[in-house]
Structures are given as C-alpha cells and as structure tokens.
Scaffold this motif. Structure first.
Motif, PDB file in Angstrom:
ATOM      1  N   SER A  11       0.804  -1.228   0.000  1.00 17.57           N
ATOM      2  CA  SER A  11       0.000   0.000   0.000  1.00 17.57           C
ATOM      3  C   SER A  11       0.838   1.280   0.000  1.00 17.57           C
ATOM      4  N   ILE A  12       2.177   1.156  -0.075  1.00 16.89           N
ATOM      5  CA  ILE A  12       3.026   2.357  -0.133  1.00 16.89           C
ATOM      6  C   ILE A  12       2.661   3.188  -1.362  1.00 16.89           C
ATOM      7  N   GLN A  13       2.497   4.482  -1.159  1.00 15.15           N
ATOM      8  CA  GLN A  13       2.217   5.402  -2.262  1.00 15.15           C
ATOM      9  C   GLN A  13       3.519   6.097  -2.671  1.00 15.15           C
ATOM     10  N   PRO A  14       4.078   5.774  -3.841  1.00 14.48           N
ATOM     11  CA  PRO A  14       5.370   6.354  -4.244  1.00 14.48           C
ATOM     12  C   PRO A  14       5.377   7.878  -4.254  1.00 14.48           C
ATOM     13  N   SER A  15       4.241   8.483  -4.567  1.00 16.44           N
ATOM     14  CA  SER A  15       4.196   9.947  -4.622  1.00 16.44           C
ATOM     15  C   SER A  15       4.447  10.558  -3.249  1.00 16.44           C
ATOM     16  N   PHE A  16       3.908   9.934  -2.196  1.00 18.98           N
ATOM     17  CA  PHE A  16       4.142  10.431  -0.841  1.00 18.98           C
ATOM     18  C   PHE A  16       5.617  10.363  -0.489  1.00 18.98           C
ATOM     19  N   VAL A  17       6.249   9.249  -0.839  1.00 23.80           N
ATOM     20  CA  VAL A  17       7.670   9.063  -0.523  1.00 23.80           C
ATOM     21  C   VAL A  17       8.524  10.032  -1.332  1.00 23.80           C
ATOM     22  N   ALA A  18       8.190  10.199  -2.606  1.00 21.54           N
ATOM     23  CA  ALA A  18       8.966  11.092  -3.468  1.00 21.54           C
ATOM     24  C   ALA A  18       8.920  12.535  -2.968  1.00 21.54           C
ATOM     25  N   ASP A  19       7.767  12.942  -2.435  1.00 22.76           N
ATOM     26  CA  ASP A  19       7.628  14.313  -1.943  1.00 22.76           C
ATOM     27  C   ASP A  19       8.551  14.597  -0.760  1.00 22.76           C
ATOM     28  N   GLN A  20       8.870  13.576   0.011  1.00 19.76           N
ATOM     29  CA  GLN A  20       9.692  13.760   1.213  1.00 19.76           C
ATOM     30  C   GLN A  20      11.008  12.993   1.124  1.00 19.76           C
ATOM     31  N   LEU A  21      11.470  12.704  -0.098  1.00 15.65           N
ATOM     32  CA  LEU A  21      12.643  11.851  -0.263  1.00 15.65           C
ATOM     33  C   LEU A  21      13.902  12.470   0.340  1.00 15.65           C
ATOM     34  N   ASP A  22      14.106  13.771   0.151  1.00 12.88           N
ATOM     35  CA  ASP A  22      15.305  14.416   0.694  1.00 12.88           C
ATOM     36  C   ASP A  22      15.343  14.320   2.215  1.00 12.88           C
ATOM     37  N   GLY A  23      14.221  14.621   2.844  1.00 14.23           N
ATOM     38  CA  GLY A  23      14.166  14.535   4.299  1.00 14.23           C
ATOM     39  C   GLY A  23      14.351  13.112   4.792  1.00 14.23           C
ATOM     40  N   LEU A  24      13.792  12.148   4.055  1.00 16.18           N
ATOM     41  CA  LEU A  24      13.898  10.749   4.448  1.00 16.18           C
ATOM     42  C   LEU A  24      15.349  10.275   4.357  1.00 16.18           C
ATOM     43  N   LEU A  25      16.054  10.671   3.311  1.00 14.32           N
ATOM     44  CA  LEU A  25      17.462  10.300   3.170  1.00 14.32           C
ATOM     45  C   LEU A  25      18.295  10.894   4.305  1.00 14.32           C
ATOM     46  N   ALA A  26      17.983  12.132   4.684  1.00 15.66           N
ATOM     47  CA  ALA A  26      18.703  12.765   5.792  1.00 15.66           C
ATOM     48  C   ALA A  26      18.471  12.005   7.094  1.00 15.66           C
ATOM     49  N   LEU A  27      17.245  11.534   7.307  1.00 20.53           N
ATOM     50  CA  LEU A  27      16.949  10.744   8.497  1.00 20.53           C
ATOM     51  C   LEU A  27      17.714   9.425   8.486  1.00 20.53           C
ATOM     52  N   PHE A  28      17.810   8.799   7.310  1.00 22.30           N
ATOM     53  CA  PHE A  28      18.564   7.551   7.196  1.00 22.30           C
ATOM     54  C   PHE A  28      20.028   7.753   7.592  1.00 22.30           C
ATOM     55  N   ILE A  29      20.634   8.809   7.070  1.00 18.94           N
ATOM     56  CA  ILE A  29      22.047   9.078   7.350  1.00 18.94           C
ATOM     57  C   ILE A  29      22.248   9.357   8.837  1.00 18.94           C
ATOM     58  N   ALA A  30      21.367  10.185   9.402  1.00 17.46           N
ATOM     59  CA  ALA A  30      21.485  10.513  10.817  1.00 17.46           C
ATOM     60  C   ALA A  30      21.295   9.268  11.686  1.00 17.46           C
ATOM     61  N   GLY A  31      20.311   8.444  11.330  1.00 14.86           N
ATOM     62  CA  GLY A  31      20.067   7.224  12.084  1.00 14.86           C
ATOM     63  C   GLY A  31      21.240   6.260  12.004  1.00 14.86           C
ATOM     64  N   LEU A  32      21.827   6.128  10.824  1.00 14.85           N
ATOM     65  CA  LEU A  32      22.971   5.243  10.637  1.00 14.85           C
ATOM     66  C   LEU A  32      24.165   5.703  11.465  1.00 14.85           C
ATOM     67  N   LEU A  33      24.458   6.999  11.437  1.00  9.61           N
ATOM     68  CA  LEU A  33      25.582   7.533  12.208  1.00  9.61           C
ATOM     69  C   LEU A  33      25.352   7.362  13.707  1.00  9.61           C
ATOM     70  N   PHE A  34      24.121   7.563  14.142  1.00  7.78           N
ATOM     71  CA  PHE A  34      23.800   7.413  15.560  1.00  7.78           C
ATOM     72  C   PHE A  34      24.008   5.975  16.025  1.00  7.78           C
ATOM     73  N   CYS A  35      23.505   5.029  15.250  1.00 12.67           N
ATOM     74  CA  CYS A  35      23.653   3.612  15.620  1.00 12.67           C
ATOM     75  C   CYS A  35      25.107   3.174  15.597  1.00 12.67           C
ATOM     76  N   LEU A  36      25.882   3.671  14.630  1.00 12.38           N
ATOM     77  CA  LEU A  36      27.299   3.341  14.566  1.00 12.38           C
ATOM     78  C   LEU A  36      28.055   3.925  15.758  1.00 12.38           C
ATOM     79  N   PHE A  37      27.704   5.137  16.147  1.00 10.59           N
ATOM     80  CA  PHE A  37      28.367   5.770  17.292  1.00 10.59           C
ATOM     81  C   PHE A  37      28.118   4.975  18.567  1.00 10.59           C
ATOM     82  N   LEU A  38      26.866   4.582  18.785  1.00 10.77           N
ATOM     83  CA  LEU A  38      26.569   3.800  19.978  1.00 10.77           C
ATOM     84  C   LEU A  38      27.252   2.432  19.927  1.00 10.77           C
ATOM     85  N   GLY A  39      27.235   1.787  18.756  1.00 10.00           N
ATOM     86  CA  GLY A  39      27.769   0.442  18.647  1.00 10.00           C
ATOM     87  C   GLY A  39      29.274   0.349  18.716  1.00 10.00           C
ATOM     88  N   LEU A  40      29.966   1.337  18.152  1.00 10.76           N
ATOM     89  CA  LEU A  40      31.421   1.252  18.058  1.00 10.76           C
ATOM     90  C   LEU A  40      32.155   2.097  19.089  1.00 10.76           C
TER      91      LEU A  40
END
Length: 470
Positions: free
Chosen positions: A336-365
C-alpha cells in the motif's frame, strides 16, 4: 484495477496476499542472494506486490492483446488491513506475555540502559533533526520526526501503529513513508550487521567466534555461510520441526485454534467498539485502536487469571497468531506504499537515514565497548539488528559470531527489554499526539532525557562491574 469492496473482494485480497507470501518463501528458500541478505519472506512478497501494484505497474499503461495491465487487483481497503492487523498484534502481546521481572544484575542493567538509550535516542535524533534542520530548509512536516524510531527501532508493526495515528489525524502520507523507512532499515540492519560482524571478528572482538576459529584449520570469517542452512533458507529440517501450539480444548467441543483466534478477534472487536465510542464522545482527537486493544487485552488477561481460565490460553498458539498477523501486516504495508508520498519527502527521508545510521554506529562502536562488558560486541551486534530492522535480524546476526549462544545475549535481552516497554509504548501512543499538538520540542526534550538517563545507568553499571574493561 481497484476492486469494489465486498466479501469476494476480501477473498481476492487474502488470496493475493497469500500468494505473495508463498512466493516470497519460495524465493527465500531457493535464491542465494536473498538468503545472504536474510530477507524475510514477508518483505520479499511485499516488495513484489508493491512492484506489481496499481500505483507502480499500473502507471506504465501496458497493453497486451487489447487488455490494459493495471496491476494486481487489490481492493481499496488493502491499506486499512494494517490498522486491523496491528490491533491483532497488540492483542496477542497483551494476553501472551508474562511481564515477569527478574532481578537485574549490573550486566543486565547496563544492557537495558544501552537499549533504552538506543531506542529513545532515535526519537531524539529524528525529532531534533526535523525541527532544527529539515523543516526550515525542506518544509519537512514535523510528523516525520518520529519515523526513524518507529520504522527502525520499532519495525513494521510500530510503523503501522504510528501511521494509523497520523492517518486518523489528517496525515495519511506518514504510513507510506514509515513502511518505506522500515524496509530500508531492514536492509541497513542486515548488510551493515554483516560488515560489523566481519570487522569485529577480524579485530578479535567476537569472543565465541575467536574461540571457535582458534580450533579450526584456517580461522577465516565465513559470514552468512557459517549460519545453519535452515537459517539461510528459512525452511526447517524435519528433525527440528515442532508444534506451533498445544491443544487446550477437545476437538469434539471446539478446536483450540478456533478458541484462540476467537479470543483475539473478540478483544479487537471490543477495542473497535471502545474506539468508536471514544471518537464520538471526544471529537478533538482520534484514539489509536492498537492502544485500546492492548489495554483491553491486559484487562481480559487479568479477568481470566482471576477466574482460573488463563490456563486455557496457550502462549505458543497466541504467538503463532501474532507472527502470522505480522507477516500479513508487512505485505499489506509495503503493497500500500504510495510512491508519490515518498517522493515528496525523499530528501528529508534520506537525511533521516544518514542521521540514524551515524547514531547507531556511534553507539555500537564508541559507547558499547565502554558499557556492555566482556561480551560487548555480541550485544551491540544484536542491538544493531533489532534497532535497525527487527529482533529476528538481531538473532540472525548474533548467530554469525556466536552460533552456540555462549554470550547469553538473547536470554538477557528478554529481561533487559522490560524497561524499554513503557518507553517505546509511550513513543507510539503519546508522542504522535504531542507532535500533532505542536509540542515537538517537548518530545525531543522528554525522550532526550530518557536517552541520557539510559546511557548514564549503563555507564554507572559498567563502572561498578569489575569485569568491564575501562
């Protein structure tokens, strides 16, 4: 083609979802790359359904022999199933979990504090990033601040719950964004976890793996290849196949499965009735069905215990229903994912991915070696798995470096997770309403304090444990 909803449309939906699940299981069992990535069959089926859905395949307008290919004929209600299924999941949790608290030693306390820091920290990172950077620069809605926690630490179930709350309050796009994020998180968890496992083994951090390698001829890290075949393919060998539950009723009276399904369905029905009454009485806000269902499930469990009926409820059967509902929920959510919804917020979503990845790596390592004791690497690898994808992902990654469960990480997590329950429940049931009410800063502050408290407790417990290396 969107089918008009009816009993037959429900049959079509169930048939298509079942076919996708079966196809996903078949592909997982036979395609090596899918095995190496440890992708669950439900995600494989969901991705196939998404690609074949009207919102993707139907946009191409292909015609064959006078027929227009418009995608799989799901009904318009397929996205609604996630709201019902997440209520089923929470109902099962309420009547199946024991919620027994074990005396927590310093090692468990540190592990629990680390988990609280990881979970609450994702709320802090996501909400702060949105309100400080993404909203001013990209116009990202405040509601997206909770997506990182819901989809990574929470997984598909929490994504459905969060999307349900925001959809009921005028933000249906969050559901598509959260399910997209959960799918990405699953891949990040598996791929990143395998890389971390390889690095840790090479540097001598994986104690159980090092001991095993010391007695082997080459001591090489084999990664996913070291996992048992049934973990990779998802198909249990006959010798390890056990029952999915126990009979608590005589078949001459009522099938046990009918009783358990009926009990879960009754709780969901009562939850829906209560929600309808609350929504009609208090019109300013829409109450989440899953929260009401969970509370009613706890109440019914207490009544059953008081009357001596609790012994008729088989935990294994309820967990099977829970797992089945979660499998179907994942397929429905991705389809049921609507690609248009994701495309509208793609830049913000990518930024969240990067921030989340860095946060998890910092805690883990950086922090995990100073907080989690001698088995810090096994514990952080497991935590990495559930904090980016799911608990099964964490278990699979753990088996790469600790195949014989020598670190007792899984057993300890069962108790260390108890303090996380109110933190994560509040993040799903309360935080969305605070964000909707314009209190994003309060959410960041509250869960930020919780994250700091979790980290401080883990640090204190580690310093008090003489076995923890400074």
């Amino acid at each position: 083609m969107i089918v008009e909803y009816s009993a037959w449309a429900l049959l079509i939906d169930v048939g298509l979802i079942s076919a996708l699940l079966l196809l996903g299981a078949l592909l997982r069992a036979s395609v090596r790359p899918l095995q190496n990535l440890l992708i669950p069959a439900s995600i494989i089926g969901g991705l196939l359904g998404f690609l074949l859905s009207p919102q993707v395949l139907g946009t191409f307008g292909w015609r064959i022999g006078g027929f227009t290919i418009s995608g799989l004929p799901f009904s318009a209600e397929v996205s609604t199933y996630t709201s019902i299924l997440i209520a089923v999941v929470f109902a099962c949790m309420a009547i199946a979990d024991d919620f027994k608290i074990k005396g927590m030693g310093r090692s468990l306390t540190a592990f629990s504090g680390y988990g609280v820091m990881m979970s609450a920290g994702q709320v802090l990172v996501g909400v702060t990033l949105v309100i400080c950077l993404l909203r001013p620069l990209l116009g990202t809605p405040s509601e997206m601040g909770l997506v990182l926690f819901a989809s990574w630490s929470g997984g598909f179930g929490t994504s459905a719950a969060l999307g349900d709350v925001f959809a009921a309050n005028g933000h249906p796009e969050i559901t598509s964004i959260a399910f997209t994020s959960a799918t990405v998180g699953m891949f990040v968890g598996v791929v990143g976890g395998i890389i971390l496992a390889r690095i840790g083994a090479a540097r001598g951090h994986a104690k159980a793996f090092n001991a095993k390698a010391a007695g082997s001829s080459d001591g090489k890290f084999e990664g996913v290849k070291s996992l048992p075949e049934h973990i990779r393919t998802g198909v249990l060998p006959e010798a390890e196949r056990g029952p999915i539950g126990r009979n608590t009723f005589s078949g001459g009276s009522l099938e046990s499965l009918s009783f358990h399904v009926g009990l879960v369905a009754l709780i969901c029905l009562l939850g829906y009735g209560t929600k309808s009454w609350l929504d009609a009485t208090i019109t300013a806000v829409s109450f989440p069905l899953f929260t009401i269902t969970f509370l009613l499930g706890l109440l019914i469990r207490a009544i059953f215990s008081k009357l001596g009926w609790a012994k008729q409820v088989d935990k294994a059967t309820v967990n099977t229903i829970n797992g089945s509902a979660a499998d179907v929920l994942i397929v429905c959510g991705i389809v049921s994912i609507q690609p248009s919804f994701v495309a509208d917020q793609l830049d913000g979503l990518l930024a969240l991915f990067i921030a989340g990845l860095l946060f998890c790596l910092f805690l883990g390592l950086v922090l995990a070696p100073r907080m989690l004791g001698d088995d810090w690497f096994a514990r952080q690898l497991f935590t990495w798995g559930w904090a980016t994808g799911s608990v099964p992902t964490g278990i699979a990654l753990l088996r790469i470096i600790d195949p014989d469960h020598e670190s007792s990480t899984i057993e300890d997590f069962g108790y260390a997770y108890l303090p996380l329950i109110p933190v994560e429940t509040a993040a799903v049931a309360v935080a969305p309403f605070m964000v909707i009410g314009g209190l994003s800063w309060a959410v960041a502050g509250i869960w930020g304090l919780i994250a700091v408290a979790g980290g401080a407790i883990a640090w204190w417990a580690a310093r008090r444990d003489e076995n923890v290396e400074p």
